[in-house]
Design a protein around this motif. Sequence first.
Motif, mmCIF file in Angstrom:
data_model
loop_
_atom_site.group_PDB
_atom_site.id
_atom_site.type_symbol
_atom_site.label_atom_id
_atom_site.label_comp_id
_atom_site.label_asym_id
_atom_site.label_seq_id
_atom_site.Cartn_x
_atom_site.Cartn_y
_atom_site.Cartn_z
ATOM 1 N N VAL A 106 0.962 -1.346 -0.107
ATOM 2 C CA VAL A 106 0.078 0.168 -0.163
ATOM 3 C C VAL A 106 0.949 1.154 0.200
ATOM 4 O O VAL A 106 1.872 1.408 0.745
ATOM 5 C CB VAL A 106 -0.990 -0.022 1.224
ATOM 6 N N ASP A 107 0.790 1.992 -0.916
ATOM 7 C CA ASP A 107 1.505 3.536 -1.168
ATOM 8 C C ASP A 107 0.685 4.579 -0.429
ATOM 9 O O ASP A 107 -0.545 4.599 -0.754
ATOM 10 C CB ASP A 107 1.776 3.666 -2.368
ATOM 11 N N VAL A 108 1.280 5.592 0.357
ATOM 12 C CA VAL A 108 0.445 6.696 1.001
ATOM 13 C C VAL A 108 1.274 7.665 1.004
ATOM 14 O O VAL A 108 2.261 7.761 1.087
ATOM 15 C CB VAL A 108 -0.063 5.750 2.403
ATOM 16 N N ARG A 109 0.478 8.744 0.628
ATOM 17 C CA ARG A 109 1.218 10.228 0.700
ATOM 18 C C ARG A 109 0.718 10.800 1.578
ATOM 19 O O ARG A 109 -0.507 11.039 2.125
ATOM 20 C CB ARG A 109 0.520 10.863 -0.753
ATOM 21 N N PHE A 110 1.762 11.279 2.211
ATOM 22 C CA PHE A 110 1.583 12.287 3.434
ATOM 23 C C PHE A 110 1.983 13.654 3.176
ATOM 24 O O PHE A 110 2.558 13.784 2.246
ATOM 25 C CB PHE A 110 2.236 11.788 4.570
ATOM 26 N N PRO A 111 1.428 14.587 4.092
ATOM 27 C CA PRO A 111 2.143 16.031 3.688
ATOM 28 C C PRO A 111 3.639 16.012 4.026
ATOM 29 O O PRO A 111 4.029 14.991 4.926
ATOM 30 C CB PRO A 111 1.383 16.725 4.831
ATOM 31 N N ALA A 112 4.195 16.545 3.394
ATOM 32 C CA ALA A 112 6.034 16.538 3.650
ATOM 33 C C ALA A 112 6.261 16.413 5.038
ATOM 34 O O ALA A 112 7.240 16.011 5.592
ATOM 35 C CB ALA A 112 6.804 17.609 2.934
ATOM 36 N N GLN A 113 5.786 17.606 6.016
ATOM 37 C CA GLN A 113 6.197 17.583 7.063
ATOM 38 C C GLN A 113 5.609 16.618 8.057
ATOM 39 O O GLN A 113 6.001 16.621 9.293
ATOM 40 C CB GLN A 113 5.646 18.794 7.802
ATOM 41 N N ASP A 114 4.790 15.791 7.734
ATOM 42 C CA ASP A 114 4.169 14.543 8.424
ATOM 43 C C ASP A 114 4.707 13.361 7.975
ATOM 44 O O ASP A 114 3.959 12.199 8.153
ATOM 45 C CB ASP A 114 2.644 14.666 8.455
ATOM 46 N N LEU A 115 5.682 12.824 7.347
ATOM 47 C CA LEU A 115 6.165 11.590 6.749
ATOM 48 C C LEU A 115 6.398 10.930 7.915
ATOM 49 O O LEU A 115 7.195 11.138 8.961
ATOM 50 C CB LEU A 115 7.317 11.777 5.920
ATOM 51 N N PRO A 116 5.930 9.603 7.778
ATOM 52 C CA PRO A 116 5.924 8.593 9.311
ATOM 53 C C PRO A 116 7.444 8.160 9.005
ATOM 54 O O PRO A 116 8.008 8.000 7.918
ATOM 55 C CB PRO A 116 4.966 7.599 8.969
ATOM 56 N N SER A 117 7.742 7.587 9.927
ATOM 57 C CA SER A 117 9.432 7.062 10.022
ATOM 58 C C SER A 117 9.189 5.563 9.589
ATOM 59 O O SER A 117 7.999 4.687 9.667
ATOM 60 C CB SER A 117 9.915 7.009 11.457
ATOM 61 N N ILE A 118 10.331 4.931 8.920
ATOM 62 C CA ILE A 118 10.298 3.438 8.792
ATOM 63 C C ILE A 118 10.111 2.558 9.949
ATOM 64 O O ILE A 118 10.551 2.935 10.951
ATOM 65 C CB ILE A 118 11.683 3.104 8.111
ATOM 66 N N LEU A 119 9.059 1.667 9.668
ATOM 67 C CA LEU A 119 8.879 0.696 10.470
ATOM 68 C C LEU A 119 7.542 1.205 11.437
ATOM 69 O O LEU A 119 6.980 0.646 12.522
ATOM 70 C CB LEU A 119 9.515 0.062 11.511
#
Length: 84
Positions: free
Chosen positions: A19-32
Amino acid sequence: MASNGTGTGEVVQVIGPVVDVRFPAQDLPSILNAVKIEDTSSNINLTVEVAQMLGDDVVRCVALDSTDGLVRGMKARDTGNPIA
């Protein structure tokens, strides 16, 4: 730049368990990080794990359960924590 969680993104692509998910640039989640995708009208309550940063503010996640019923545009929420 990875955030401390709680950002909301949108599903942009579903291919099997990926599943690919686009987030706002300032809210990108961390790996894992665990990302929750919930839609009560479709009876979907799915947790996916961030596996890769694709660029253009999109993260690639791996689903821990079936992705049946998942569609583009569904909201996804970063929990800010790994799967527990």
